[in-house]
Scaffold this motif. Sequence first.
Motif, PDB file in Angstrom:
ATOM      1  N   SER A 197       0.855  -1.178   0.000  1.00  0.00           N
ATOM      2  CA  SER A 197       0.000   0.000   0.000  1.00  0.00           C
ATOM      3  C   SER A 197       0.898   1.238   0.000  1.00  0.00           C
ATOM      4  CB  SER A 197      -0.902   0.002   1.238  1.00  0.00           C
ATOM      5  OG  SER A 197      -0.116   0.127   2.406  1.00  0.00           O
ATOM      6  N   GLU A 198       0.286   2.402  -0.094  1.00  0.00           N
ATOM      7  CA  GLU A 198       1.069   3.643  -0.107  1.00  0.00           C
ATOM      8  C   GLU A 198       1.892   3.826   1.164  1.00  0.00           C
ATOM      9  OE1 GLU A 198      -1.229   7.081  -1.116  1.00  0.00           O
ATOM     10  OE2 GLU A 198      -1.956   6.174  -2.975  1.00  0.00           O
ATOM     11  N   ASP A 199       1.403   3.257   2.295  1.00  0.00           N
ATOM     12  CA  ASP A 199       2.147   3.406   3.549  1.00  0.00           C
ATOM     13  C   ASP A 199       3.181   2.301   3.764  1.00  0.00           C
ATOM     14  OD1 ASP A 199       0.656   1.178   4.301  1.00  0.00           O
ATOM     15  OD2 ASP A 199      -0.346   2.170   5.983  1.00  0.00           O
ATOM     16  N   GLY A 200       3.368   1.421   2.763  1.00  0.00           N
ATOM     17  CA  GLY A 200       4.376   0.371   2.857  1.00  0.00           C
ATOM     18  C   GLY A 200       3.888  -0.938   3.438  1.00  0.00           C
ATOM     19  N   THR A 201       2.585  -1.035   3.755  1.00  0.00           N
ATOM     20  CA  THR A 201       2.025  -2.296   4.252  1.00  0.00           C
ATOM     21  C   THR A 201       2.055  -3.330   3.128  1.00  0.00           C
ATOM     22  OG1 THR A 201       0.564  -1.131   5.774  1.00  0.00           O
ATOM     23  CG2 THR A 201      -0.069  -3.382   5.180  1.00  0.00           C
ATOM     24  N   VAL A 202       2.516  -4.538   3.445  1.00  0.00           N
ATOM     25  CA  VAL A 202       2.532  -5.612   2.449  1.00  0.00           C
ATOM     26  C   VAL A 202       1.100  -6.131   2.283  1.00  0.00           C
ATOM     27  CG1 VAL A 202       3.401  -7.906   1.862  1.00  0.00           C
ATOM     28  CG2 VAL A 202       4.902  -6.250   3.004  1.00  0.00           C
ATOM     29  N   LEU A 203       0.516  -5.840   1.129  1.00  0.00           N
ATOM     30  CA  LEU A 203      -0.827  -6.324   0.831  1.00  0.00           C
ATOM     31  C   LEU A 203      -0.791  -7.757   0.327  1.00  0.00           C
ATOM     32  CD1 LEU A 203      -2.173  -3.144  -0.977  1.00  0.00           C
ATOM     33  CD2 LEU A 203      -2.587  -3.849   1.397  1.00  0.00           C
ATOM     34  N   HIS A 204       0.220  -8.070  -0.498  1.00  0.00           N
ATOM     35  CA  HIS A 204       0.351  -9.413  -1.064  1.00  0.00           C
ATOM     36  C   HIS A 204       1.799  -9.610  -1.497  1.00  0.00           C
ATOM     37  CE1 HIS A 204      -0.841 -13.039  -3.297  1.00  0.00           C
ATOM     38  NE2 HIS A 204      -0.022 -12.626  -4.241  1.00  0.00           N
ATOM     39  N   ALA A 205       2.351 -10.753  -1.149  1.00  0.00           N
ATOM     40  CA  ALA A 205       3.687 -11.123  -1.607  1.00  0.00           C
ATOM     41  C   ALA A 205       3.660 -12.595  -1.986  1.00  0.00           C
ATOM     42  CB  ALA A 205       4.729 -10.886  -0.513  1.00  0.00           C
ATOM     43  N   GLU A 206       4.526 -12.972  -2.893  1.00  0.00           N
ATOM     44  CA  GLU A 206       4.673 -14.367  -3.278  1.00  0.00           C
ATOM     45  C   GLU A 206       6.140 -14.733  -3.182  1.00  0.00           C
ATOM     46  OE1 GLU A 206       2.927 -14.847  -7.161  1.00  0.00           O
ATOM     47  OE2 GLU A 206       0.990 -14.081  -6.462  1.00  0.00           O
ATOM     48  N   LEU A 207       6.398 -15.859  -2.523  1.00  0.00           N
ATOM     49  CA  LEU A 207       7.747 -16.370  -2.371  1.00  0.00           C
ATOM     50  C   LEU A 207       7.768 -17.777  -2.944  1.00  0.00           C
ATOM     51  CD1 LEU A 207       8.398 -15.337   1.346  1.00  0.00           C
ATOM     52  CD2 LEU A 207       8.828 -13.996  -0.703  1.00  0.00           C
ATOM     53  N   SER A 208       8.773 -18.073  -3.763  1.00  0.00           N
ATOM     54  CA  SER A 208       8.846 -19.400  -4.369  1.00  0.00           C
ATOM     55  C   SER A 208       9.941 -20.221  -3.715  1.00  0.00           C
ATOM     56  CB  SER A 208       9.087 -19.291  -5.875  1.00  0.00           C
ATOM     57  OG  SER A 208      10.349 -18.713  -6.129  1.00  0.00           O
ATOM     58  N   PHE A 209       9.743 -21.524  -3.776  1.00  0.00           N
ATOM     59  CA  PHE A 209      10.732 -22.486  -3.295  1.00  0.00           C
ATOM     60  C   PHE A 209      10.520 -23.733  -4.138  1.00  0.00           C
ATOM     61  CE2 PHE A 209      12.729 -25.705  -0.787  1.00  0.00           C
ATOM     62  CZ  PHE A 209      13.768 -25.063  -0.125  1.00  0.00           C
TER      63      PHE A 209
END
Length: 138
Positions: free
Chosen positions: A41-53
């Motif tokens: 978001s504009e304030d730096g909150t992680v709305l969605h992330a994807e990490l692969s392994f």
Amino acid sequence: MTEVAAGTPTFCPALRYRDAKAAIKQLTEAFGFRQTALYESEDGTVLHAELSFGNGVVMLGTKGSGGPYEEALGDSGPIGVYTTVTDPDAHHRRAERAGAEIVLPLTDQDYGSREYTARDLEGNLWTFGTYAPALPQS
């Protein structure tokens, strides 16, 4: 059942963290995940992330960021995720060097797996080992 493209995971755990940025840092540095997407978001909150392994993906975001999915999750607690690795000894050493809390030591199991379990910063358990569930042949 609808088929998905080859190389596409058919399910992905979706986790919420109070501090998603710290979770991403630990999962990438201690456990070897690779960040493949990040939406803030504009304030730096992680709305969605994807990490692969390997051929798997975990999706995550910040608890309390709102929306219907967040509401449905409520105050869900820690979960456990099993991740297949080819060299659990090297993986274990990496996690220890990064300061991960190892809750079950590296062990050879009766069912043939060599594995260990670590707790992430918010209490979720991540087991890394050689066990690889077989998918049924169609």
